[in-house]
Design a protein around this motif. Structure first.
Motif, mmCIF file in Angstrom:
data_model
loop_
_atom_site.group_PDB
_atom_site.id
_atom_site.type_symbol
_atom_site.label_atom_id
_atom_site.label_comp_id
_atom_site.label_asym_id
_atom_site.label_seq_id
_atom_site.Cartn_x
_atom_site.Cartn_y
_atom_site.Cartn_z
ATOM 1 N N PRO A 1 -9.593 -16.113 -26.090
ATOM 2 C CA PRO A 1 -9.614 -17.547 -26.343
ATOM 3 C C PRO A 1 -8.218 -18.138 -26.111
ATOM 4 O O PRO A 1 -7.238 -17.408 -25.952
ATOM 5 C CB PRO A 1 -10.040 -17.631 -27.810
ATOM 6 C CG PRO A 1 -10.871 -16.401 -28.017
ATOM 7 C CD PRO A 1 -10.158 -15.342 -27.211
ATOM 8 N N THR A 2 -8.112 -19.457 -26.125
ATOM 9 C CA THR A 2 -6.890 -20.121 -25.649
ATOM 10 C C THR A 2 -5.680 -19.966 -26.560
ATOM 11 O O THR A 2 -4.564 -20.229 -26.142
ATOM 12 C CB THR A 2 -7.157 -21.624 -25.437
ATOM 13 O OG1 THR A 2 -7.718 -22.154 -26.647
ATOM 14 C CG2 THR A 2 -8.129 -21.843 -24.298
ATOM 15 N N ASN A 3 -5.885 -19.547 -27.803
ATOM 16 C CA ASN A 3 -4.740 -19.362 -28.711
ATOM 17 C C ASN A 3 -5.044 -18.248 -29.710
ATOM 18 O O ASN A 3 -6.167 -17.741 -29.776
ATOM 19 C CB ASN A 3 -4.394 -20.680 -29.433
ATOM 20 C CG ASN A 3 -5.592 -21.257 -30.162
ATOM 21 O OD1 ASN A 3 -6.231 -20.578 -30.967
ATOM 22 N ND2 ASN A 3 -5.933 -22.508 -29.877
ATOM 23 N N ASP A 4 -4.024 -17.887 -30.487
ATOM 24 C CA ASP A 4 -4.171 -16.757 -31.426
ATOM 25 C C ASP A 4 -5.189 -17.038 -32.517
ATOM 26 O O ASP A 4 -5.939 -16.145 -32.922
ATOM 27 C CB ASP A 4 -2.808 -16.415 -32.053
ATOM 28 C CG ASP A 4 -1.881 -15.739 -31.041
ATOM 29 O OD1 ASP A 4 -2.392 -15.058 -30.132
ATOM 30 O OD2 ASP A 4 -0.656 -15.904 -31.156
ATOM 31 N N LYS A 5 -5.230 -18.288 -32.983
ATOM 32 C CA LYS A 5 -6.145 -18.618 -34.090
ATOM 33 C C LYS A 5 -7.608 -18.419 -33.664
ATOM 34 O O LYS A 5 -8.400 -17.806 -34.381
ATOM 35 C CB LYS A 5 -5.906 -20.063 -34.547
ATOM 36 C CG LYS A 5 -6.576 -20.365 -35.868
ATOM 37 C CD LYS A 5 -6.216 -21.732 -36.394
ATOM 38 C CE LYS A 5 -7.010 -21.982 -37.671
ATOM 39 N NZ LYS A 5 -7.292 -23.373 -37.924
ATOM 40 N N SER A 6 -7.949 -18.958 -32.498
ATOM 41 C CA SER A 6 -9.328 -18.787 -31.997
ATOM 42 C C SER A 6 -9.616 -17.321 -31.692
ATOM 43 O O SER A 6 -10.747 -16.853 -31.841
ATOM 44 C CB SER A 6 -9.540 -19.615 -30.727
ATOM 45 O OG SER A 6 -9.342 -20.974 -30.992
ATOM 46 N N SER A 7 -8.588 -16.597 -31.249
ATOM 47 C CA SER A 7 -8.764 -15.165 -30.949
ATOM 48 C C SER A 7 -9.030 -14.367 -32.219
ATOM 49 O O SER A 7 -9.873 -13.468 -32.235
ATOM 50 C CB SER A 7 -7.530 -14.622 -30.227
ATOM 51 O OG SER A 7 -7.427 -15.194 -28.945
ATOM 52 N N GLU A 8 -8.314 -14.706 -33.298
ATOM 53 C CA GLU A 8 -8.569 -14.045 -34.592
ATOM 54 C C GLU A 8 -10.003 -14.294 -35.043
ATOM 55 O O GLU A 8 -10.679 -13.393 -35.550
ATOM 56 C CB GLU A 8 -7.587 -14.573 -35.648
ATOM 57 C CG GLU A 8 -6.173 -14.029 -35.498
ATOM 58 C CD GLU A 8 -5.137 -14.867 -36.243
ATOM 59 O OE1 GLU A 8 -5.536 -15.731 -37.059
ATOM 60 O OE2 GLU A 8 -3.931 -14.661 -35.995
ATOM 61 N N GLU A 9 -10.473 -15.527 -34.817
ATOM 62 C CA GLU A 9 -11.848 -15.894 -35.178
ATOM 63 C C GLU A 9 -12.846 -15.060 -34.365
ATOM 64 O O GLU A 9 -13.837 -14.550 -34.904
ATOM 65 C CB GLU A 9 -12.033 -17.392 -34.886
ATOM 66 C CG GLU A 9 -13.318 -17.995 -35.386
ATOM 67 C CD GLU A 9 -13.409 -19.497 -35.096
ATOM 68 O OE1 GLU A 9 -14.496 -20.059 -35.337
ATOM 69 O OE2 GLU A 9 -12.416 -20.105 -34.627
ATOM 70 N N LEU A 10 -12.570 -14.901 -33.074
ATOM 71 C CA LEU A 10 -13.457 -14.121 -32.207
ATOM 72 C C LEU A 10 -13.474 -12.645 -32.612
ATOM 73 O O LEU A 10 -14.547 -12.025 -32.708
ATOM 74 C CB LEU A 10 -13.013 -14.240 -30.743
ATOM 75 C CG LEU A 10 -13.828 -13.412 -29.738
ATOM 76 C CD1 LEU A 10 -15.258 -13.907 -29.652
ATOM 77 C CD2 LEU A 10 -13.179 -13.416 -28.355
ATOM 78 N N ILE A 11 -12.303 -12.083 -32.862
ATOM 79 C CA ILE A 11 -12.210 -10.663 -33.248
ATOM 80 C C ILE A 11 -13.007 -10.417 -34.530
ATOM 81 O O ILE A 11 -13.780 -9.452 -34.624
ATOM 82 C CB ILE A 11 -10.727 -10.254 -33.431
ATOM 83 C CG1 ILE A 11 -10.002 -10.261 -32.081
ATOM 84 C CG2 ILE A 11 -10.623 -8.865 -34.077
ATOM 85 C CD1 ILE A 11 -8.485 -10.252 -32.180
#
Length: 252
Positions: free
Chosen positions: A82-92
């Motif tokens: 995802p475009t940033n770390d916050k969205s990536s944490e959500e995806l993980i």
């Protein structure tokens, strides 16, 4: 009812059940299975999911950006963060909890932040990253988070007992745009190399427009059995997305 009639009924029933089963396998109905303000997840086949996050831009507004999750048994491989770390944490977190799966690898398909903008979140969870060698060079030049493992042409990763391929075919949207392919379901993640139907040319600041069509021709030749094609932005479709992108940049 005589014995022969009963047998015919049993055979007919079996054929109907087999037909229903085959039909349901071949006509998977895509469905949105998660949505927040920053992340959408859409299941597009038995084992593949599109993750969509958002990037605010000056020229194109709030742009939805696609990546792909491929699953087999209790393992996944993710194409593009995802475009940033916050969205990536959500995806993980979503993958771990809802797919009950370990993420084996993250594969950013090019160096822009709609492909590796959330890479640090994956590294913090000790998830290995793989990229085409040029992506690593360009990430380093631009002071972005750098993928850990490089490949020169292609890499085959295991997810469960299935293969997933990441491969570089040539320049187009960028000098480093690779694609992902899941042979088991004939699903291609084209990333920003491929356009949704009716799309414009998009951001060309790092593009090689004269090579673009030829690169996509190579992808089309390599994967003649492709059934689903996922672009970096917009709606997924079938092989027509390859033809549309080829035509869009033909003779540039």
């Amino acid at each position: 009812m005589n014995f022969i009639s009963k047998n015919i009924l049993v055979i007919l029933f079996s054929l109907i059940m087999l037909s229903c089963s085959t039909q349901s396998k071949n006509s998977f109905k895509a469905k949105k299975i998660y949505e927040s303000k920053t992340l959408i997840i859409t299941q597009i086949s038995e084992n593949c999911f599109i993750h969509t996050s958002f990037k605010q831009t000056n020229d194109f507004g709030n742009v939805p950006c696609n990546g792909l999750i491929v699953k087999d048994y209790h393992e996944t491989v993710v194409f593009d963060t995802p475009t940033n770390d916050k969205s990536s944490e959500e995806l993980i977190q979503w993958i771990n909890e809802n797919l009950d799966s370990k993420i084996k690898a993250i594969v950013p398909t090019h160096f822009h932040d709609d492909s590796l903008g959330g890479l640090m979140a994956f590294h913090k969870k000790n998830i290995p990253s793989y990229s085409y060698v040029k992506t690593i060079e360009l990430a380093r030049e631009n002071n972005f988070v750098i993928p850990e493992n490089s490949f020169n042409d292609s890499v085959i990763l295991k997810v469960g007992d299935k293969d997933v391929i990441a491969k570089f075919f040539g320049e187009g949207h960028t000098k480093d745009n690779a694609v992902g392919y899941f042979p088991n379901e004939n699903i291609l993640f084209g990333g920003c190399l491929l356009k949704e139907l009716e799309a414009g040319k998009g951001y060309l600041g790092d593009a090689n427009v004269s090579a673009w069509s030829n690169t996509v021709e190579k992808v089309k030749k390599e994967y003649p059995d492709v059934k689903i094609v996922v672009p970096g932005h917009g709606d997924y479709g079938d092989g027509k997305l390859l033809d549309y992108t080829i035509t869009l940049f033909k003779g540039q």
